[in-house]
Design an enzyme around this catalytic site. Structure first.
Site, PDB file in Angstrom:
ATOM      1  N   GLY A 147      16.421  61.058  80.987  1.00 50.33           N
ATOM      2  CA  GLY A 147      16.296  61.996  82.093  1.00 50.33           C
ATOM      3  C   GLY A 147      16.852  61.543  83.428  1.00 50.33           C
ATOM      4  O   GLY A 147      17.362  62.350  84.203  1.00 50.33           O
ATOM      5  N   GLU A 200      13.334  57.380  88.425  1.00 55.38           N
ATOM      6  CA  GLU A 200      12.782  58.358  87.481  1.00 55.38           C
ATOM      7  C   GLU A 200      13.312  59.762  87.770  1.00 55.38           C
ATOM      8  O   GLU A 200      13.674  60.076  88.908  1.00 55.38           O
ATOM      9  CB  GLU A 200      11.247  58.384  87.611  1.00 55.38           C
ATOM     10  CG  GLU A 200      10.528  57.529  86.597  1.00 55.38           C
ATOM     11  CD  GLU A 200      10.524  58.125  85.184  1.00 55.38           C
ATOM     12  OE1 GLU A 200      11.412  58.940  84.856  1.00 55.38           O
ATOM     13  OE2 GLU A 200       9.621  57.767  84.417  1.00 55.38           O
ATOM     14  N   ASP A 260       5.080  63.189  86.987  1.00 54.18           N
ATOM     15  CA  ASP A 260       4.220  64.341  86.729  1.00 54.18           C
ATOM     16  C   ASP A 260       2.761  63.866  86.723  1.00 54.18           C
ATOM     17  O   ASP A 260       2.149  63.733  87.778  1.00 54.18           O
ATOM     18  CB  ASP A 260       4.653  64.950  85.399  1.00 54.18           C
ATOM     19  CG  ASP A 260       3.987  66.275  85.102  1.00 54.18           C
ATOM     20  OD1 ASP A 260       3.689  67.012  86.053  1.00 54.18           O
ATOM     21  OD2 ASP A 260       3.770  66.584  83.911  1.00 54.18           O
TER      22      ASP A 260
HETATM   23  P1  IMP Z   1       4.320  61.751  83.301  1.00 49.95           P
HETATM   24  O1  IMP Z   1       4.101  60.525  82.490  1.00 49.95           O
HETATM   25  O2  IMP Z   1       3.344  62.841  83.003  1.00 49.95           O
HETATM   26  O3  IMP Z   1       4.449  61.514  84.777  1.00 49.95           O
HETATM   27  O4  IMP Z   1       5.613  62.441  82.736  1.00 49.95           O
HETATM   28  C1  IMP Z   1       6.810  62.177  82.948  1.00 49.95           C
HETATM   29  C2  IMP Z   1       7.770  62.662  81.887  1.00 49.95           C
HETATM   30  O5  IMP Z   1       7.502  63.998  81.357  1.00 49.95           O
HETATM   31  C3  IMP Z   1       9.060  62.795  82.614  1.00 49.95           C
HETATM   32  O6  IMP Z   1       9.746  61.571  82.668  1.00 49.95           O
HETATM   33  C4  IMP Z   1       9.777  63.863  81.843  1.00 49.95           C
HETATM   34  O7  IMP Z   1      10.490  63.282  80.777  1.00 49.95           O
HETATM   35  C5  IMP Z   1       8.702  64.765  81.307  1.00 49.95           C
HETATM   36  N1  IMP Z   1       8.541  65.974  82.152  1.00 49.95           N
HETATM   37  C6  IMP Z   1       7.487  66.269  82.952  1.00 49.95           C
HETATM   38  N2  IMP Z   1       7.668  67.446  83.593  1.00 49.95           N
HETATM   39  C7  IMP Z   1       8.887  67.912  83.201  1.00 49.95           C
HETATM   40  C8  IMP Z   1       9.654  69.098  83.538  1.00 49.95           C
HETATM   41  O8  IMP Z   1       9.261  69.976  84.338  1.00 49.95           O
HETATM   42  N3  IMP Z   1      10.860  69.209  82.929  1.00 49.95           N
HETATM   43  C9  IMP Z   1      11.350  68.290  82.053  1.00 49.95           C
HETATM   44  N4  IMP Z   1      10.673  67.165  81.716  1.00 49.95           N
HETATM   45  C10 IMP Z   1       9.451  66.975  82.281  1.00 49.95           C
HETATM   46 MG    MG Z   2      11.563  60.859  82.046  1.00 48.10          MG
END
Ligand code: IMP
Ligand code: MG
Length: 184
Positions: free
Chosen positions: A49, A104, A108
Site C-alpha cells: 500500500g 504507511e 486505521d
Molecule cells: P490498522 O492496523 O487497522 O491501522 O490497518 C491498517 C491497514 O488496513 C492498512 O495498512 C491498509 O492496508 C488497510 N486499510 C484500512 N483502511 C483502509 C481503506 O480505507 N482502504 C484500503 N485499505 C485500508
Molecule cells: Mg497497509
C-alpha cells in the site's frame, strides 16, 4: 484525459485529486527535509500500500534518503477483532543507529503501526517516527504517535494512490471513496 471521466463506476466521490495529493505530499516532504537536515534518513515502506506514497514522498524530499521495504500479514481470530500482525518479508538491511521513518498508506485501528513501531524500535535505530498518507483517527483502537500525516479522512473505505480494494485500484492517481454497496 479528464480523470473524472475515466473513474471506475465503483467510486462514489473523489476525496482528493491527484494534484491535491501531490501538493500535500510536497508540503509534508518539506517538513521532513527540514526536520532531518544533516542526517541520513531511511524511509521504510510497508508493502504494498505505501509504495506509491513512498516514491512520491522520496522524490519530493530534498535531502538524500535510503529506502527499504517490509511486508506484513494481518489476521484476526474473528472478523470484528483485528490485531494480529506479523512480518512476512523483512527489511533487507539493519536499521541499527539509523534515523528511520516508517511510511504507511493509512493508520486505521493503529494495530499495524503499533506492531511495526515496536518491532523496529527493538532493533536500535537512532530515531524512529511514523509518516502516513492517511489517518483515520475516528477508528483508532490503540494509540500510536503519528509524526507526519498528509490527510485525516472520514470513516469510509478509500482507494487509490496505493490503497486497494481486493488488490485493485492501487494505480488510481486520486484518493476516492467507494460506493457503500461495494465496501468490504
Ligand atoms: P490498522 O492496523 O487497522 O491501522 O490497518 C491498517 C491497514 O488496513 C492498512 O495498512 C491498509 O492496508 C488497510 N486499510 C484500512 N483502511 C483502509 C481503506 O480505507 N482502504 C484500503 N485499505 C485500508
Ligand atoms: Mg497497509
Amino acid at each position: 484525459m479528464n480523470e473524472e471521466k475515466a473513474l471506475p463506476s465503483e467510486i462514489e466521490r473523489v476525496l482528493y485529486t491527484e494534484e491535491q495529493v501531490q501538493q500535500r505530499i510536497a508540503e509534508v516532504a518539506a517538513e521532513i527535509s527540514e526536520r532531518y537536515q544533516g542526517r541520513d534518513l531511511k524511509l521504510v515502506g510497508v508493502l504494498k500500500g505505501s509504495v506509491f506514497f513512498l516514491t512520491a514522498l522520496a522524490r519530493a524530499i530534498r535531502i538524500p534518503v535510503k529506502i527499504d521495504f517490509l511486508s506484513i500479514s494481518s489476521f484476526s481470530t474473528k472478523p470484528s477483532a483485528p490485531g494480529l500482525v506479523r512480518i512476512a518479508k523483512d527489511l533487507d538491511e539493519s536499521i541499527e543507529g539509523e534515523d528511520v521513518l516508517l511510511v504507511e498508506d493509512i493508520v486505521d485501528t493503529g494495530f499495524t503501526a503499533r506492531y511495526l513501531l515496536q518491532t523496529l524500535a527493538a532493533r536500535g535505530p537512532n530515531s524512529l517516527a511514523l509518516c502516513t498518507l492517511l489517518d483515520r483517527t475516528s477508528r483508532r483502537i490503540v494509540q500510536v504517535p503519528v509524526e507526519f500525516r498528509c490527510f485525516e479522512i472520514p470513516d469510509r473505505f478509500v482507494i487509490g494512490f496505493g490503497l486497494d480494494f481486493k488488490q485493485l485500484y492501487r494505480n488510481l492517481g486520486c484518493l476516492a471513496v467507494m460506493k457503500p454497496e461495494r465496501n468490504p
